[in-house]
Enzyme design. Structure first.
Site, PDB file in Angstrom:
ATOM      1  N   THR A  96       0.875  -1.180   0.000  1.00  0.00           N
ATOM      2  CA  THR A  96       0.000   0.000   0.000  1.00  0.00           C
ATOM      3  C   THR A  96       0.905   1.221   0.000  1.00  0.00           C
ATOM      4  O   THR A  96       1.688   1.411   0.944  1.00  0.00           O
ATOM      5  CB  THR A  96      -0.899   0.032   1.253  1.00  0.00           C
ATOM      6  OG1 THR A  96      -1.642  -1.182   1.306  1.00  0.00           O
ATOM      7  CG2 THR A  96      -1.854   1.209   1.194  1.00  0.00           C
ATOM      8  N   LYS A 120      -7.452   1.458  -2.864  1.00  0.00           N
ATOM      9  CA  LYS A 120      -6.982   0.902  -1.578  1.00  0.00           C
ATOM     10  C   LYS A 120      -7.063   1.970  -0.479  1.00  0.00           C
ATOM     11  O   LYS A 120      -7.420   1.673   0.671  1.00  0.00           O
ATOM     12  CB  LYS A 120      -5.544   0.380  -1.733  1.00  0.00           C
ATOM     13  CG  LYS A 120      -4.858  -0.007  -0.441  1.00  0.00           C
ATOM     14  CD  LYS A 120      -5.454  -1.220   0.262  1.00  0.00           C
ATOM     15  CE  LYS A 120      -4.745  -1.458   1.593  1.00  0.00           C
ATOM     16  NZ  LYS A 120      -5.258  -2.579   2.355  1.00  0.00           N
ATOM     17  N   LYS A 178       0.507   5.152   8.300  1.00  0.00           N
ATOM     18  CA  LYS A 178       1.061   5.487   6.983  1.00  0.00           C
ATOM     19  C   LYS A 178      -0.059   5.607   5.942  1.00  0.00           C
ATOM     20  O   LYS A 178      -0.120   6.552   5.163  1.00  0.00           O
ATOM     21  CB  LYS A 178       2.055   4.376   6.619  1.00  0.00           C
ATOM     22  CG  LYS A 178       2.634   4.375   5.241  1.00  0.00           C
ATOM     23  CD  LYS A 178       2.069   3.322   4.311  1.00  0.00           C
ATOM     24  CE  LYS A 178       2.117   1.884   4.724  1.00  0.00           C
ATOM     25  NZ  LYS A 178       1.525   0.952   3.776  1.00  0.00           N
TER      26      LYS A 178
HETATM   27  P1  NAP Z   1       5.546  -6.313   7.573  1.00  0.00           P
HETATM   28  O1  NAP Z   1       5.208  -7.551   8.292  1.00  0.00           O
HETATM   29  O2  NAP Z   1       6.130  -5.156   8.291  1.00  0.00           O
HETATM   30  O3  NAP Z   1       6.506  -6.709   6.345  1.00  0.00           O
HETATM   31  C1  NAP Z   1       7.105  -5.759   5.519  1.00  0.00           C
HETATM   32  C2  NAP Z   1       8.088  -6.456   4.602  1.00  0.00           C
HETATM   33  O4  NAP Z   1       8.716  -5.474   3.765  1.00  0.00           O
HETATM   34  C3  NAP Z   1       9.230  -7.157   5.361  1.00  0.00           C
HETATM   35  O5  NAP Z   1       9.571  -8.325   4.643  1.00  0.00           O
HETATM   36  C4  NAP Z   1      10.361  -6.127   5.282  1.00  0.00           C
HETATM   37  O6  NAP Z   1      11.635  -6.701   5.356  1.00  0.00           O
HETATM   38  C5  NAP Z   1      10.128  -5.554   3.893  1.00  0.00           C
HETATM   39  N1  NAP Z   1      10.698  -4.214   3.734  1.00  0.00           N
HETATM   40  C6  NAP Z   1      10.279  -3.073   4.338  1.00  0.00           C
HETATM   41  N2  NAP Z   1      11.025  -2.032   3.938  1.00  0.00           N
HETATM   42  C7  NAP Z   1      11.924  -2.518   3.059  1.00  0.00           C
HETATM   43  C8  NAP Z   1      12.975  -1.937   2.296  1.00  0.00           C
HETATM   44  N3  NAP Z   1      13.246  -0.623   2.355  1.00  0.00           N
HETATM   45  N4  NAP Z   1      13.700  -2.736   1.501  1.00  0.00           N
HETATM   46  C9  NAP Z   1      13.455  -4.057   1.446  1.00  0.00           C
HETATM   47  N5  NAP Z   1      12.465  -4.667   2.129  1.00  0.00           N
HETATM   48  C10 NAP Z   1      11.725  -3.904   2.927  1.00  0.00           C
HETATM   49  O7  NAP Z   1       4.252  -5.690   6.829  1.00  0.00           O
HETATM   50  P2  NAP Z   1       2.958  -6.424   6.234  1.00  0.00           P
HETATM   51  O8  NAP Z   1       1.894  -6.407   7.255  1.00  0.00           O
HETATM   52  O9  NAP Z   1       3.351  -7.675   5.557  1.00  0.00           O
HETATM   53  O10 NAP Z   1       2.531  -5.312   5.151  1.00  0.00           O
HETATM   54  C11 NAP Z   1       3.212  -5.166   3.918  1.00  0.00           C
HETATM   55  C12 NAP Z   1       2.445  -4.161   3.052  1.00  0.00           C
HETATM   56  O11 NAP Z   1       1.106  -4.636   2.853  1.00  0.00           O
HETATM   57  C13 NAP Z   1       2.311  -2.768   3.671  1.00  0.00           C
HETATM   58  O12 NAP Z   1       2.324  -1.803   2.664  1.00  0.00           O
HETATM   59  C14 NAP Z   1       0.928  -2.822   4.337  1.00  0.00           C
HETATM   60  O13 NAP Z   1       0.371  -1.541   4.477  1.00  0.00           O
HETATM   61  C15 NAP Z   1       0.174  -3.686   3.327  1.00  0.00           C
HETATM   62  N6  NAP Z   1      -0.979  -4.441   3.872  1.00  0.00           N
HETATM   63  C16 NAP Z   1      -0.909  -5.089   5.074  1.00  0.00           C
HETATM   64  C17 NAP Z   1      -2.024  -5.794   5.534  1.00  0.00           C
HETATM   65  C18 NAP Z   1      -2.017  -6.526   6.848  1.00  0.00           C
HETATM   66  O14 NAP Z   1      -3.115  -6.861   7.352  1.00  0.00           O
HETATM   67  N7  NAP Z   1      -0.878  -6.812   7.453  1.00  0.00           N
HETATM   68  C19 NAP Z   1      -3.192  -5.846   4.776  1.00  0.00           C
HETATM   69  C20 NAP Z   1      -3.218  -5.211   3.540  1.00  0.00           C
HETATM   70  C21 NAP Z   1      -2.101  -4.502   3.100  1.00  0.00           C
HETATM   71  P3  NAP Z   1      12.264  -7.162   6.789  1.00  0.00           P
HETATM   72  O15 NAP Z   1      11.763  -8.564   7.000  1.00  0.00           O
HETATM   73  O16 NAP Z   1      13.713  -7.070   6.587  1.00  0.00           O
HETATM   74  O17 NAP Z   1      11.760  -6.173   7.819  1.00  0.00           O
END
Ligand code: NAP
Length: 295
Positions: free
Chosen positions: A97, A172, A240
């Site tokens: 997102t 979104k 965010k």
């Molecule tokens: P998360 O658990 O914090 O995972 C984020 C992932 O991105 C991790 O693998 C992290 O790597 C990687 N990452 C972050 N910054 C990076 C960078 N600069 N370079 C390389 N890798 C990077 O988050 P999530 O919940 O999976 O969410 C991911 C995305 O989906 C976000 O945009 C969120 O808003 C969206 N989303 C989430 C949900 C939900 O319910 N969780 C639902 C819909 C959409 P590391 O492992 O090294 O930290």
């Protein structure tokens, strides 16, 4: 021809989504910034790429789901980024997102390198990612979506083409506005019930069967009563998304008074060091105002 898939970003969402692609029979090359996510997927049969560029070189479709706009810029356009692995026929599907405006800029740069890009953010949370039932909101060329539809179909149940590049991200943000305000409504109802001497479980049972129900009432309210604040969706990510919605709203002069209010509450939670908790922690902002705890 079966597409070779690259997957970058193995967090709460990325891991189960990558797993569902493998279950559907796609071969996967993965990369993550930190090691634990990689180890898990490699153990389950994925190949490991040495960088986003390497993953792109070895794939037909490369998927990213990382944190925010600067993170996508880094893995796509930065050193050893996807753009350095450009080759004929490569498509990039970004499921993070992020900002619609930044999405359009990245799509333009990739287009110049011959890479088609779709923005395809998702809704449905960790459970939807695990079950393969996400709602996927797509921006970009229809032909590219049709090519990628079988890949997206392994991760989601509903795939909607929203318009040109950036339109998926805009839809979104609509989703995030609705989600955050519904979350606030649910939290207010819980605190009000507690203050009025009503058992919160009784309130949840009755309201969930009526017009006041919501995904938040059914899924998050019971966790609050259990004092379970582990993240499905992190406070930091919701904060965010609301900042992105307010920025985009200002650009098109769309009033978002409720979004502004709930964004301030999430900002207060982040200031309090609760950014890594789940979004049900929104109740804590109200609990402080009310000087009580919902149990
Ligand atoms: P998360 O658990 O914090 O995972 C984020 C992932 O991105 C991790 O693998 C992290 O790597 C990687 N990452 C972050 N910054 C990076 C960078 N600069 N370079 C390389 N890798 C990077 O988050 P999530 O919940 O999976 O969410 C991911 C995305 O989906 C976000 O945009 C969120 O808003 C969206 N989303 C989430 C949900 C939900 O319910 N969780 C639902 C819909 C959409 P590391 O492992 O090294 O930290």
């Amino acid at each position: 021809m079966t597409e070779r898939i690259g997957f970058i970003g193995l967090g709460i969402m990325g891991r189960p989504m990558a797993r569902n692609l493998m279950k559907a029979g796609f071969t996967l090359t993965v990369w993550n910034r930190s090691q634990p996510g990689i180890d898990e997927l490699v153990k389950e049969g994925a190949a490991k790429g040495s960088s986003p560029a390497d993953v792109a070189r070895r794939s037909d479709v490369v998927i990213t789901i990382v944190g925010d706009s600067p993170d996508v810029e880094e893995v796509v356009l930065g050193p050893r980024g996807i753009i350095e692995g450009a080759h004929r026929g490569l498509a990039h599907v970004d499921m993070t997102t992020m900002s619609p405006a930044v999405t359009r800029r990245i799509a333009e740069r990739l287009g110049e390198a011959g890479i088609e890009m779709l923005d395809a953010p998702v809704s449905g949370g960790q459970q939807g990612a695990t079950d393969g039932t996400l709602s996927i909101m797509v921006g970009g060329r229809e032909e590219t979506l049709e090519r990628c539809r079988p890949v997206l179909g392994a991760m989601g149940r509903k795939i909607v083409h929203c318009g040109p590049s950036g339109a998926g991200q805009t839809v979104k943000l609509c989703n995030q506005i609705a989600v955050a305000l519904t979350n606030l409504g649910m939290c207010e109802a819980l605190v009000f019930a507690a203050r009025s001497g009503i058992d919160p479980r009784v309130m949840i049972e009755a309201v969930s069967a009526g017009a006041g129900t919501s995904w938040q009432m059914e899924n998050l309210a019971p966790r609050i009563v259990e004092r379970d604040f582990r993240p499905g969706f992190k406070v930091a990510h919701q904060g965010k998304d609301l900042r992105l919605a307010l920025e985009a709203g200002e650009r098109v002069a769309s009033p978002l008074p409720g979004t502004g209010l709930v964004q301030q509450m999430f900002a207060a939670l982040e200031t309090d060091g609760l950014g890594e908790e789940g979004t049900q922690a929104l109740v804590k902002a109200l609990e402080r105002l009310a000087d009580l705890e919902v149990q």
